[in-house]
Design a protein around this motif. Structure first.
Motif, short mmCIF file in Angstrom:
data_model
loop_
_atom_site.label_atom_id
_atom_site.label_comp_id
_atom_site.label_asym_id
_atom_site.label_seq_id
_atom_site.Cartn_x
_atom_site.Cartn_y
_atom_site.Cartn_z
N ARG A 294 -0.95 -3.03 -7.58
CA ARG A 294 0.50 -3.13 -7.41
C ARG A 294 0.89 -2.64 -6.04
O ARG A 294 0.15 -1.88 -5.39
CB ARG A 294 1.22 -2.29 -8.48
CG ARG A 294 0.94 -2.74 -9.90
CD ARG A 294 1.56 -1.80 -10.89
NE ARG A 294 1.25 -2.19 -12.26
CZ ARG A 294 1.45 -1.41 -13.32
NH1 ARG A 294 1.94 -0.20 -13.16
NH2 ARG A 294 1.17 -1.84 -14.53
N ASN A 295 2.08 -3.05 -5.61
CA ASN A 295 2.63 -2.60 -4.34
C ASN A 295 3.89 -1.79 -4.59
O ASN A 295 4.84 -2.30 -5.15
CB ASN A 295 2.94 -3.80 -3.44
CG ASN A 295 1.70 -4.57 -3.06
OD1 ASN A 295 0.68 -3.97 -2.74
ND2 ASN A 295 1.77 -5.90 -3.12
N SER B 81 -0.07 0.67 -1.72
CA SER B 81 -0.74 0.01 -2.84
C SER B 81 -1.39 1.04 -3.76
O SER B 81 -1.86 2.09 -3.31
CB SER B 81 -1.81 -0.95 -2.32
OG SER B 81 -1.23 -1.94 -1.51
N ASN C 50 -1.97 -2.24 -16.88
CA ASN C 50 -1.33 -3.51 -17.23
C ASN C 50 -0.42 -3.36 -18.44
O ASN C 50 0.36 -4.25 -18.76
CB ASN C 50 -2.41 -4.57 -17.51
CG ASN C 50 -1.85 -5.97 -17.47
OD1 ASN C 50 -0.95 -6.25 -16.70
ND2 ASN C 50 -2.39 -6.85 -18.29
N PRO D 16 5.09 -12.51 -10.44
CA PRO D 16 5.33 -11.08 -10.22
C PRO D 16 6.66 -10.65 -10.82
O PRO D 16 7.64 -11.38 -10.75
CB PRO D 16 5.33 -10.96 -8.69
CG PRO D 16 4.58 -12.16 -8.21
CD PRO D 16 4.88 -13.24 -9.20
N MET E 50 4.70 -5.79 -9.87
CA MET E 50 3.55 -5.85 -10.75
C MET E 50 2.90 -7.21 -10.59
O MET E 50 3.48 -8.24 -10.97
CB MET E 50 3.99 -5.65 -12.21
CG MET E 50 4.67 -4.32 -12.45
SD MET E 50 5.38 -4.22 -14.11
CE MET E 50 3.93 -4.51 -15.09
N GLU E 51 1.73 -7.27 -10.01
CA GLU E 51 1.05 -8.53 -9.80
C GLU E 51 0.37 -8.97 -11.10
O GLU E 51 -0.03 -8.14 -11.91
CB GLU E 51 -0.02 -8.37 -8.72
CG GLU E 51 0.54 -8.06 -7.35
CD GLU E 51 1.29 -9.23 -6.76
OE1 GLU E 51 1.11 -10.34 -7.27
OE2 GLU E 51 2.05 -9.03 -5.81
N THR F 279 -1.68 5.56 -13.45
CA THR F 279 -1.88 4.96 -12.13
C THR F 279 -3.09 5.59 -11.46
O THR F 279 -3.48 6.73 -11.77
CB THR F 279 -0.64 5.17 -11.22
OG1 THR F 279 -0.43 6.57 -11.05
CG2 THR F 279 0.58 4.52 -11.83
N THR G 119 9.45 -7.50 -10.81
CA THR G 119 9.87 -6.32 -10.08
C THR G 119 10.58 -5.34 -11.01
O THR G 119 11.57 -5.69 -11.64
CB THR G 119 10.82 -6.70 -8.92
OG1 THR G 119 10.16 -7.63 -8.07
CG2 THR G 119 11.22 -5.46 -8.13
#
Length: 286
Positions: free
Chosen positions: A255-256, A261, A266, A226, A234-235, A274, A228
């Motif tokens: 994403r969180n 969420s 990507n 991940p 960003m997973e 988003t 930040t």
């Protein structure tokens, strides 16, 4: 005149042979030079000491480990690793890599204490006997140790101190019967022919190369973790990816953010599209 000519020819021939031997000595690997020097010192300990050089000992996993010298006597079993290094030597007993410094040049090498511990374990497994085993690491006399703490599990010494280190053991620890049995087990590890020795050495080197290459692959492998950015996690792309970005065609990933969420492109930060997590709202950040 014939005799003088013959003598002159013999002198020239001997000089040429001596020159070839000298050159061969100079170009041989430094490790070989150090091992031969140690072998001669071990031979000077007397007939009671049995010396085994360049042994390939099987390990529990079936692979082989190469040992420079094993000295067998009534006072113990001495496993000796030779490092023909000069310069300043930095390291610690539990430090994985040590450092050799010669002027401004620094070189790292694997901890020889750990390396020899592998040899000790393989030897104990092969012998399957409870006998005292002593670990000795021998450096060149040109090496200067910069160790901060003494060693507990091994002797780390210069070549000139090898004989004295071994001779300090004066209590008989191995019986005559054990000496005979150990000697037979060690002799069984000595290749019977040069071809057999070369084959064992080749297999060992191939195994070492495989280990080195596997470590390089692990180092060079790209780690997906991940990242930040501006408090948004960003997973990595995974099974959470849904649909594709309508703006650039990249995958959408979960994403969180600080507000909960959501799905984001990507291709971030180039594409800032988003989508709300519950799919009820579409929005894009331009």
């Amino acid at each position: 005149m014939l005799v003088i000519g013959l003598l002159f020819y013999i002198i020239i021939s001997l000089s040429f042979v001596a020159f070839i031997v000298f050159i061969a000595y100079l170009i041989q690997p430094k490790g070989v030079v150090g091992e031969r020097r140690v072998s001669k010192l071990l031979e000077s300990l007397g007939e009671e000491a049995m010396i085994f050089n360049d042994l390939y000992i099987p390990k529990k996993d079936g692979e082989m480990t190469q040992v420079d010298h094993v000295l067998l006597s009534a006072y113990g079993l001495f496993v000796i690793e030779t490092k023909n290094y000069k310069g300043w030597i930095f390291g610690g007993e539990t430090q994985r890599n040590w450092t050799q410094t010669i002027y401004k040049k620094r070189s790292r090498f694997y901890n020889p204490v750990m390396q020899n511990n592998t040899h000790l374990k393989a030897l104990q497994h092969h012998l399957n006997m409870d006998v005292p085993v002593h670990s000795i690491i021998v450096f060149s006399d040109a090496a200067t140790f910069k160790f901060k703490e003494p060693f507990q599990t091994a002797h780390v010494i210069q070549t000139k101190h090898l004989k004295r280190t071994i001779e300090q053991y004066k209590t008989q620890e191995i019986s005559a019967e054990q000496l005979i049995r150990i000697s037979k087990l060690l002799n069984a590890l000595i290749p019977k022919t040069k071809q057999q020795k070369n084959e064992i050495k080749k297999q060992h080197l191939e195994h070492v190369k495989e280990i080195v290459n596997s470590k390089k692959k692990k180092v060079n492998a790209v780690k997906t973790e991940p990242i930040t950015i501006d408090r948004v996690v960003m997973e990595p792309a995974s099974s959470t990816s849904v649909d594709t970005c309508p703006k650039c065609g990249s995958n959408l990933v979960l994403r969180n953010g600080k507000h909960g969420s959501f799905y984001g492109c990507n291709g971030f930060p180039k594409c800032r599209y988003t989508r709300n997590h519950d799919f009820n709202l579409n929005r894009s950040h331009l």
